[in-house]
Design an enzyme around this catalytic site. Structure first.
Site, mmCIF file in Angstrom:
data_model
loop_
_atom_site.group_PDB
_atom_site.id
_atom_site.type_symbol
_atom_site.label_atom_id
_atom_site.label_comp_id
_atom_site.label_asym_id
_atom_site.label_seq_id
_atom_site.Cartn_x
_atom_site.Cartn_y
_atom_site.Cartn_z
ATOM 1 N N GLY A 1 -1.654 -3.829 11.775
ATOM 2 C CA GLY A 1 -2.892 -3.530 11.076
ATOM 3 C C GLY A 1 -3.075 -4.323 9.791
ATOM 4 N N HIS A 2 -4.235 -4.142 9.171
ATOM 5 C CA HIS A 2 -4.578 -4.910 7.971
ATOM 6 C C HIS A 2 -3.680 -4.531 6.795
ATOM 7 C CE1 HIS A 2 -7.946 -1.681 7.197
ATOM 8 N NE2 HIS A 2 -6.750 -1.162 7.166
ATOM 9 N N ASN A 3 -3.364 -5.547 5.992
ATOM 10 C CA ASN A 3 -2.578 -5.414 4.761
ATOM 11 C C ASN A 3 -1.115 -5.058 5.003
ATOM 12 O OD1 ASN A 3 -5.014 -5.814 3.322
ATOM 13 N ND2 ASN A 3 -5.419 -3.612 3.328
#
Length: 354
Positions: free
Chosen positions: A257-259
């Site tokens: 996922g993001h980050n």
């Protein structure tokens, strides 16, 4: 199994040359000029193939072995048949892996559709502003966007999409059908077929008429010598970056996922899902189909068992398993208790039915 056309055998390396290159000791120099062309399992290895053993459990398989040599530890030399020399080393598994690379270098990266092709295919599209160093190969129907930079020795597979402003280092392989957007990629990176890098992260805010999309303007940073398996997805960051550390190996069908920040030299097995903004340290091993909650930290060297559900921080060096994940000893004890109770219930139920 006979040799196949997908990974043909090597022209041949002499055993003594292999021993030197691998740092192994050849048990009998009389076999030094024997030529080796491939690798095989112990049970069916032939005179031009290498195999390896890790324990005495392979003793019976050695009865049908006719290998060019057996890679093994000094303690196992005595069980190798007299007609087969041993390549003696302290780490047979690692040495066998290195031997495989020597004998089948083409199998170390995704296979090229046109292995003899050099340069840019006439059926590929390369934006005029893209900068490709000498030695870059772009296969048919690949698309290279504006202001892309690609280093020498890198191969872009058929139908791959490299988005605008992406930078890819040297000696990388981007396999067929992969897409790389909003990313900076280091040297020696392998990205297998169908990988998706740099698409939107999953971010929404509640609104009066449903969920409102949150803009995703971060990047994906992939450091040197990372390998990413087929159909894995790596979302770009929301405002910061998604980062995969040097030497990390990721299996097929993993969702990142993001980050998310993943450290150096981690191993992540198929179907793992890692939710946004999780921090994973160096040397972490995650078993297949584990789910990792967002906004947590997994410390250096932690090990997570397959199919675990990790909902909170994991200390460095910890071994956890189960759902929710807990120290592996506790998880195994819980499983033993459940099995014991089930057996007791079945016994009592059986008694009543008699």
């Amino acid at each position: 199994m006979d040799y196949n056309a997908f990974f043909p055998p090597h022209e041949g390396l002499r055993l003594k040359e292999i021993a030197v290159r691998l740092g192994a000791e050849l048990s009998d120099e009389a076999f030094g000029d024997r030529r080796v062309r491939s690798i095989a399992p112990v049970s069916r290895a032939k005179q031009d193939q290498l195999c390896y053993i890790l324990s005495r459990k392979n003793r019976d398989e050695l009865l049908t072995c006719d290998a060019a040599a057996v890679i093994c530890d000094e303690s196992l030399k005595s069980i190798v048949p007299d007609h087969i020399p041993a390549l003696i080393c302290k780490n047979p598994h690692t040495i066998f892996a290195q031997a495989g690379e020597l004998l089948h270098p083409s199998a170390m990266r995704p296979s090229a559709v046109t292995p003899e092709e050099t340069g840019v295919s006439t059926s590929a599209h390369v934006d005029p502003t893209a900068k490709l160093e000498p030695g870059v190969i772009v296969e048919p129907f690949a698309v290279i966007g504006a202001n892309v930079h690609i280093g020498s020795g890198t191969r872009i597979g058929p139908g791959a999409i490299i988005g605008a402003e992406v930078q890819i280092g040297r000696d990388c392989t981007i396999a067929g059908g992969a897409s790389v957007l909003s990313a900076l990629i280091g040297n020696g990176v392998i990205i297998h077929n169908g990988v998706r890098i740099g698409q939107d992260g999953f971010g929404y805010a509640p609104g009066p008429r449903g969920m409102i999309k949150i803009v995703q303007i971060g990047r994906v940073i992939i450091q040197d010598h990372v390998e990413i398996g087929a159909n894995t997805t790596v979302d770009r960051g929301t405002m910061d970056d998604t980062v995969i550390g040097e030497g990390t190996k990721i299996d097929n069908q993993v969702q990142i996922g993001h980050n998310v920040h993943i450290g150096r030299h981690c191993g992540i097995v198929s179907k793992v899902g890692i939710a946004g903004s999780t921090r994973i340290g160096d040397g972490v091993m995650i078993g297949g189909a584990a789910g990792i909650n967002g906004h947590i930290t997994i410390g250096d060297g932690a090990q997570i068992a397959a199919m675990s559900g990790v909902v909170s921080d994991v200390p460095a060096g910890a071994k956890v398993g189960g759902t929710p994940a807990r120290p592996i000893k506790h998880f195994l004890r819980d499983m033993a208790d459940i099995l014991a109770r089930a057996e007791e219930r079945d016994r009592k139920t059986g008694d009543k039915n008699v």
